[in-house]
Scaffold this motif. Structure first.
Motif, PDB file in Angstrom:
ATOM      1  N   GLY A  33       2.993  25.714  28.226  1.00 56.20           N
ATOM      2  CA  GLY A  33       3.447  27.084  28.018  1.00 56.20           C
ATOM      3  C   GLY A  33       4.353  27.291  26.816  1.00 56.20           C
ATOM      4  O   GLY A  33       4.828  28.391  26.586  1.00 56.20           O
ATOM      5  N   GLU A  34       4.582  26.245  26.029  1.00 52.91           N
ATOM      6  CA  GLU A  34       5.439  26.411  24.854  1.00 52.91           C
ATOM      7  C   GLU A  34       4.676  27.004  23.678  1.00 52.91           C
ATOM      8  O   GLU A  34       3.450  26.901  23.595  1.00 52.91           O
ATOM      9  CB  GLU A  34       6.008  25.042  24.420  1.00 52.91           C
ATOM     10  CG  GLU A  34       7.232  24.626  25.197  1.00 52.91           C
ATOM     11  CD  GLU A  34       7.844  23.351  24.624  1.00 52.91           C
ATOM     12  OE1 GLU A  34       9.074  23.342  24.465  1.00 52.91           O
ATOM     13  OE2 GLU A  34       7.113  22.390  24.366  1.00 52.91           O
ATOM     14  N   PHE A  35       5.404  27.610  22.766  1.00 55.76           N
ATOM     15  CA  PHE A  35       4.845  28.030  21.489  1.00 55.76           C
ATOM     16  C   PHE A  35       5.483  27.148  20.425  1.00 55.76           C
ATOM     17  O   PHE A  35       6.666  27.264  20.140  1.00 55.76           O
ATOM     18  CB  PHE A  35       5.157  29.510  21.222  1.00 55.76           C
ATOM     19  CG  PHE A  35       4.257  30.126  20.186  1.00 55.76           C
ATOM     20  CD1 PHE A  35       4.106  29.560  18.930  1.00 55.76           C
ATOM     21  CD2 PHE A  35       3.545  31.295  20.482  1.00 55.76           C
ATOM     22  CE1 PHE A  35       3.272  30.128  17.998  1.00 55.76           C
ATOM     23  CE2 PHE A  35       2.705  31.875  19.547  1.00 55.76           C
ATOM     24  CZ  PHE A  35       2.570  31.291  18.301  1.00 55.76           C
ATOM     25  N   ARG A 189       0.153  37.551  22.422  1.00 50.85           N
ATOM     26  CA  ARG A 189      -0.137  38.178  23.705  1.00 50.85           C
ATOM     27  C   ARG A 189      -0.747  37.156  24.670  1.00 50.85           C
ATOM     28  O   ARG A 189      -0.364  37.084  25.835  1.00 50.85           O
ATOM     29  CB  ARG A 189      -1.101  39.344  23.496  1.00 50.85           C
ATOM     30  CG  ARG A 189      -1.221  40.269  24.682  1.00 50.85           C
ATOM     31  CD  ARG A 189      -2.254  41.343  24.440  1.00 50.85           C
ATOM     32  NE  ARG A 189      -3.563  40.802  24.070  1.00 50.85           N
ATOM     33  CZ  ARG A 189      -4.405  40.222  24.913  1.00 50.85           C
ATOM     34  NH1 ARG A 189      -4.083  40.104  26.192  1.00 50.85           N
ATOM     35  NH2 ARG A 189      -5.559  39.730  24.506  1.00 50.85           N
ATOM     36  N   LEU A 190      -1.688  36.332  24.173  1.00 49.41           N
ATOM     37  CA  LEU A 190      -2.303  35.312  25.031  1.00 49.41           C
ATOM     38  C   LEU A 190      -1.251  34.333  25.531  1.00 49.41           C
ATOM     39  O   LEU A 190      -1.294  33.869  26.665  1.00 49.41           O
ATOM     40  CB  LEU A 190      -3.377  34.552  24.252  1.00 49.41           C
ATOM     41  CG  LEU A 190      -4.655  35.326  24.000  1.00 49.41           C
ATOM     42  CD1 LEU A 190      -5.498  34.630  22.944  1.00 49.41           C
ATOM     43  CD2 LEU A 190      -5.450  35.453  25.285  1.00 49.41           C
ATOM     44  N   HIS A 191      -0.327  34.019  24.652  1.00 44.72           N
ATOM     45  CA  HIS A 191       0.743  33.108  25.029  1.00 44.72           C
ATOM     46  C   HIS A 191       1.579  33.718  26.152  1.00 44.72           C
ATOM     47  O   HIS A 191       1.877  33.066  27.150  1.00 44.72           O
ATOM     48  CB  HIS A 191       1.608  32.817  23.800  1.00 44.72           C
ATOM     49  CG  HIS A 191       2.895  32.128  24.098  1.00 44.72           C
ATOM     50  ND1 HIS A 191       2.950  30.841  24.554  1.00 44.72           N
ATOM     51  CD2 HIS A 191       4.180  32.544  24.006  1.00 44.72           C
ATOM     52  CE1 HIS A 191       4.205  30.493  24.736  1.00 44.72           C
ATOM     53  NE2 HIS A 191       4.973  31.501  24.407  1.00 44.72           N
ATOM     54  N   ARG A 192       1.910  34.981  25.988  1.00 45.56           N
ATOM     55  CA  ARG A 192       2.775  35.652  26.943  1.00 45.56           C
ATOM     56  C   ARG A 192       2.061  35.909  28.261  1.00 45.56           C
ATOM     57  O   ARG A 192       2.549  35.584  29.329  1.00 45.56           O
ATOM     58  CB  ARG A 192       3.242  36.975  26.336  1.00 45.56           C
ATOM     59  CG  ARG A 192       4.630  37.401  26.727  1.00 45.56           C
ATOM     60  CD  ARG A 192       5.051  38.632  25.940  1.00 45.56           C
ATOM     61  NE  ARG A 192       3.956  39.571  25.771  1.00 45.56           N
ATOM     62  CZ  ARG A 192       3.595  40.116  24.593  1.00 45.56           C
ATOM     63  NH1 ARG A 192       4.235  39.796  23.500  1.00 45.56           N
ATOM     64  NH2 ARG A 192       2.593  40.956  24.519  1.00 45.56           N
ATOM     65  N   LEU A 196      -0.802  30.638  27.660  1.00 44.92           N
ATOM     66  CA  LEU A 196      -1.442  29.693  26.760  1.00 44.92           C
ATOM     67  C   LEU A 196      -0.396  28.910  25.970  1.00 44.92           C
ATOM     68  O   LEU A 196       0.549  29.489  25.445  1.00 44.92           O
ATOM     69  CB  LEU A 196      -2.329  30.489  25.794  1.00 44.92           C
ATOM     70  CG  LEU A 196      -3.284  29.737  24.899  1.00 44.92           C
ATOM     71  CD1 LEU A 196      -4.389  29.101  25.720  1.00 44.92           C
ATOM     72  CD2 LEU A 196      -3.883  30.692  23.876  1.00 44.92           C
ATOM     73  N   THR A 197      -0.573  27.594  25.910  1.00 47.69           N
ATOM     74  CA  THR A 197       0.290  26.785  25.053  1.00 47.69           C
ATOM     75  C   THR A 197      -0.265  26.872  23.632  1.00 47.69           C
ATOM     76  O   THR A 197      -1.457  26.672  23.428  1.00 47.69           O
ATOM     77  CB  THR A 197       0.271  25.317  25.499  1.00 47.69           C
ATOM     78  OG1 THR A 197       0.546  25.283  26.899  1.00 47.69           O
ATOM     79  CG2 THR A 197       1.306  24.503  24.751  1.00 47.69           C
TER      80      THR A 197
END
Ligand SMILES: Nc1ncnc2c1ncn2[C@@H]1O[C@H](COP(=O)(O)OP(=O)(O)OP(=O)(O)O)[C@@H](O)[C@H]1O
Ligand SMILES: Nc1ncnc2c1ncn2[C@@H]1O[C@H](COP(=O)(O)OP(=O)(O)OP(=O)(O)O)[C@@H](O)[C@H]1O
Ligand SMILES: [Mg+2]
Ligand SMILES: [Mg+2]
Lengths: 286, 277, 267
Positions: A33-35, A189-192, A196-197
């Motif tokens: 889940g990190e960016f 947005r996908l990350h949030r 998505l990592t």
């Protein structure tokens, strides 16, 4: 830990006069889940590193673990791994090959053995995640799209595999500011929303400072700095030494703080910086 | 300012798709570029920047209208080689414009094509390499250079022909920050010291801040033009044109909106620091 | 397969030995003479002298032998294939070995060894020249050799230009194919398993983008060349006029002399 490297080293063409030690003893971890942002000058080993994450390159020293398993010890099927840790190369529009957008986007999921309505759903998800309307685009030829559209179709092809991690190697090179903004907006947005990592390799410091939660800085095959953008860009001297630069707003805030002004230096967006400076000015006046 | 070195008069150009449908890439575009000017050309993908660039040295010929370079009409066959010598083009992808297998030979390529005598070629090649700072790499193979070095090599190859005008089509798009700095410094030096006219196409707004003039292209037309201070004053709706404000002018504008009397024309960190301290 | 970035055709290794400094034209002419000699040699002793001469030349070139041997790898299969072919299918003389219909006979062994030796010497000599000649010099040499053919309208300059560009782009295209292969593998493509038909079909995702990219590059390059006033070989000059020196004459004469001597002793 989702991805973990232990003393990871990689040498191209070992034992020839052209030998290159592209990575030297890299230890890093990426959590779910990190960016993540990866920066470093040309030839510092960024692309070499990320190609280890999904087993496209095999380390010449050390190991790489995904969910605790050494991926080269036969504990993980590489093809499954690649569908979970998906990767988009630089200028991804150059990998398009099918006659229709639908076929191209479905290439990944088809390789996973999907078909029928499930496949269609995946393609729809991929395209719509990138802001492309499924019905408008499905039958068009990928070769007749504009550069920005092609790139989004390529990204859709990655997302249609429903990966947990996407690795993006300089995804916005050559795009205009609006295209860049939109593309990164979708990724964010996908990350949030989907958890998505994201692992983003880039040369654009302004962009990465705003997006990433954690940065890794590479220099000549070595990991030289890691931490939040605020921590990393605080080490302005190291950053400049490695040939990179710090975002203009950070530079401004740091200069102000050097002049004895009490400002936070860990702000990267125009709004936050403006608010900080306005407050400073107000305090100065009173 | 000085007399125009390049002038386009109501220039239009169409690409044909599948032989029939036509795309208007340039639409009635009139433009004067002055001698010694540093002009930045920005605009969204597909707005016609590259198409315009290719008209400036007769790689493309107008479908309608005229292009003059140093008084020479590009449409005339007999002017073509002279125009290409006077206006040098540098492209985005450094890999696709290097012809030879050593740095030195590549710089010599254009001069050899012009049929210049070998001793003069040697001298001009050395000069050009010196100018872009690649002298020590003269014998290297191009594919072993870094991106920034390759782009400077491409610039040297054009410079050796002693052009009056340099047109660079997104020369930094594929470079890292250091490579970008090197190339930008080279371009600026050539403009300031060697008095070469520069047309610089880019998608990075920060790169345009040093320009004398910025032109924003949109769908084959000039949407607006002005000095960096004018373009980034906040009065234009750049976002509607698919463009961005660079961070410092954007911050200056936000401060202004917050009630601080930031003067117009602040583009660089130094200027803002000076104002705030 | 990674690490193709630095490979150029012939794997030229820069250096400063006598062989490196020889003019490419002299080297190519010398090479042609030696190859001709190789085809005239009729005895093993001729090969022996030739081999000796090669060894001296090789040592003087100061190339690392490991590197040299690696360059031979691709032709190894052809050599083995020639050997087996002759062993099995050239008949006559004593029979050394028999297995069902298969026999190995004296003439086969003799001819097989002979041909193989000739092939090996041919390859190593050529490799020695290519390893010590930069691609651009090589192309210049070819252009020179093709010059007499101009009366037959053979476009020497264009051929040499094509060679130079091909040499220049081979590393780039190899890198590109490596990248596309990896990009498709990241989407689950499989280039390694399945029977031959499956594999051929699986290559489509690699070949289509590779062709598209090669054409795009070719197009870009053509535009870049045109914008630098390229218009074919006419009125073109060269920065480095290659000067033929005494050394080069000496080189060619040595090659001639040695070829003659070996041929005379070995025919
Ligand atoms: N070879 C071509 N054939 C057909 N159409 C073309 C061709 N080249 C460009 N076009 C079209 O002409 C228009 C202008 O293209 P151009 O390449 O000049 O834009 P640009 O401003 O340089 O864009 P970018 O920022 O992406 O480089 C676009 O709509 C493009 O699709
Ligand atoms: N296929 C290859 N063969 C040989 N050397 C290579 C290959 N790929 C990369 N290298 C070398 O390995 C080093 C690291 O390269 P890498 O591509 O990982 O850098 P990078 O940080 O991604 O650079 P960039 O910002 O230019 O993409 C460089 O010195 C490069 O020249
Ligand atoms: Mg890279
Ligand atoms: Mg363009």
């Amino acid at each position: 830990m989702l991805i973990e490297t232990r003393d990871l080293s990689f040498t191209y063409m070992p034992g020839t006069p052209f030998q290159v030690e592209a990575l030297q003893s890299v230890n890093m971890t990426v959590a779910r889940g990190e960016f993540i942002g990866i920066i470093g000058e040309t030839g510092s080993g960024k692309s070499t590193l990320v190609q280890h994450f999904n087993g496209l390159l095999k380390p010449t020293g050390g190991e790489i673990r995904v969910e605790g398993k050494n991926i080269w010890a036969g504990e993980i099927n590489l093809r499954t791994l690649r569908s979970r840790i998906a990767m988009l190369f630089q200028f991804p529009e150059h990998q398009l090959f099918e006659e229709t957008v639908f076929n191209d986007v479905s290439f990944g999921p088809r390789n996973l053995g999907l078909s029928g309505s499930e496949l269609t759903e995946r393609v729809r998800f991929g395209l719509e995640s990138m802001g492309l309307d499924f019905d408008t685009y499905r039958d068009r030829s990928p070769f007749q799209l504009s550069g920005g559209e092609k790139r989004r179709v390529a990204m859709a092809g990655i997302l249609a595999m429903r990966p947990q991690v996407v690795v993006l190697d300089e995804p916005t090179a050559g795009m205009d500011p609006a295209g860049r903004r939109q593309f990164l907006e979708q990724v964010k947005r996908l990350h949030r929303e989907e958890g998505l990592t994201v692992i983003l390799v880039t040369h654009n410091m302004e962009e990465i400072a705003l997006l990433a939660e954690k940065l890794f800085v590479f220099n000549r095959g070595k990991l030289v700095l890691q931490g939040s953008p605020a921590e990393v860009f605080k080490s302005a001297a190291v950053i400049r030494d490695t040939g990179l630069e710090i975002p203009a707003l950070s530079e401004l805030l740091q200069r102000l703080s050097e002049q004895g002004k009490k400002v936070r230096t860990d702000l990267f967006s125009v709004e936050e910086a403006a608010a900080e400076i306005l407050q400073l000015v107000r305090e100065d006046r009173s | 300012m000085n007399s125009p070195i390049i002038e386009t008069i109501q220039l239009s150009y169409d690409y044909s798709l599948d032989g029939e449908k036509e795309i208007r890439a340039l639409d009635n575009l009139s433009l004067k570029i002055c001698e010694g000017e540093y002009l930045c050309l920005i605009g969204p993908n597909g707005s016609g920047k590259s198409t315009l660039a290719r008209h400036l040295n007769a790689l493309l010929l107008p479908a309608a209208g005229d292009v003059y370079v140093d008084g020479l009409l590009t449409a005339l066959e007999e002017n073509r080689w002279e125009i290409r010598r006077r206006v040098g083009l540098v492209f985005q992808n450094p890999d696709n414009q290097i012809v030879a297998t050593t740095v030195e030979e590549d710089v010599a390529f254009g001069l050899e094509n012009l049929g210049i005598a070998p001793p003069i070629i040697l001298q001009r090649v050395a000069e050009a390499l010196e100018l872009v700072g690649l002298k020590s790499l003269a014998q290297h193979a191009p594919h072993l250079l870094s991106g920034g070095q390759k782009q400077r090599l491409a610039i040297a190859g054009v410079l050796a022909m002693r052009p009056r005008c340099l047109v660079l089509d997104e020369p930094t798009a594929m470079l890292d920050p250091r490579g970008r700095r090197e190339v930008l410094a080279t371009i600026r030096m050539l403009n300031r010291q060697e008095r070469v006219t520069v047309v610089h196409i880019t998608h990075f707004m920060e790169e345009t801040l040093e320009a004398d003039r910025i032109i924003v292209l949109d769908r084959g037309r000039i949407a607006c033009s002005g000095s960096p201070a004018e373009i980034f004053s906040g009065k234009l709706d750049l976002e509607a044109l698919g463009m961005d404000m660079p961070p410092i002018p954007a911050l200056a504008m936000a401060l202004r909106e917050g009630g601080l009397a930031v003067p117009q024309g602040i583009l660089h960190v130094d200027q803002l620091v000076e104002f705030l301290c | 397969m990674s690490g193709m970035r630095s490979i150029t055709l012939g794997h030229y290794l820069p250096g400063n030995s006598l062989l490196h400094r020889l003019d490419p034209r002299a080297k190519l002419v010398g090479l042609l003479i030696l190859i001709a000699a190789l085809f005239l040699i009729r005895t093993f002793s001729g090969f022996f002298y030739f081999g000796l001469f090669f060894l001296i030349a090789f040592i003087s070139s100061r190339l690392p032998w490991r590197y040299f041997l690696r360059g031979l790898k691709p032709v190894l299969y052809i050599v083995i294939f020639t050997l087996i072919l002759h062993f099995l299918f050239t008949k006559g003389g004593r029979v050394f070995w028999r297995f069902g219909v298969l026999t190995i006979e004296e003439n086969g062994v003799y001819l097989g060894s002979f041909m193989t030796l000739r092939l090996i010497l041919l390859v190593v000599t050529t490799l020695l020249v290519t390893l010590t000649t930069s691609p651009i010099a090589f192309a210049d040499g070819i252009e020179f050799l093709l010059r007499p053919l101009r009366i037959f309208r053979v476009p020497g300059h264009e051929i040499a230009m094509m060679m130079t560009i091909a040499l220049r782009f081979i590393p780039t295209l190899m890198e590109e194919s490596d990248k596309i292969r990896k990009a498709q593998m990241a989407r689950g493509a499989d280039f390694e398993s399945g029977n031959i038909f499956r594999r051929a079909r699986n290559l489509v995702p690699l070949l289509v983008p590779l062709f598209v990219s090669a054409f795009r590059r070719a197009d870009d390059l053509a535009v870049a060349m045109e914008s630098r006033c390229y218009r074919g070989g006419e009125n073109r000059t060269k920065m480095r006029q290659r000067q033929i020196t005494g050394l080069d004459y000496l080189g060619v004469f040595t090659a001639c002399g040695i070829a003659l001597a070996i041929v005379l002793t070995g025919v």
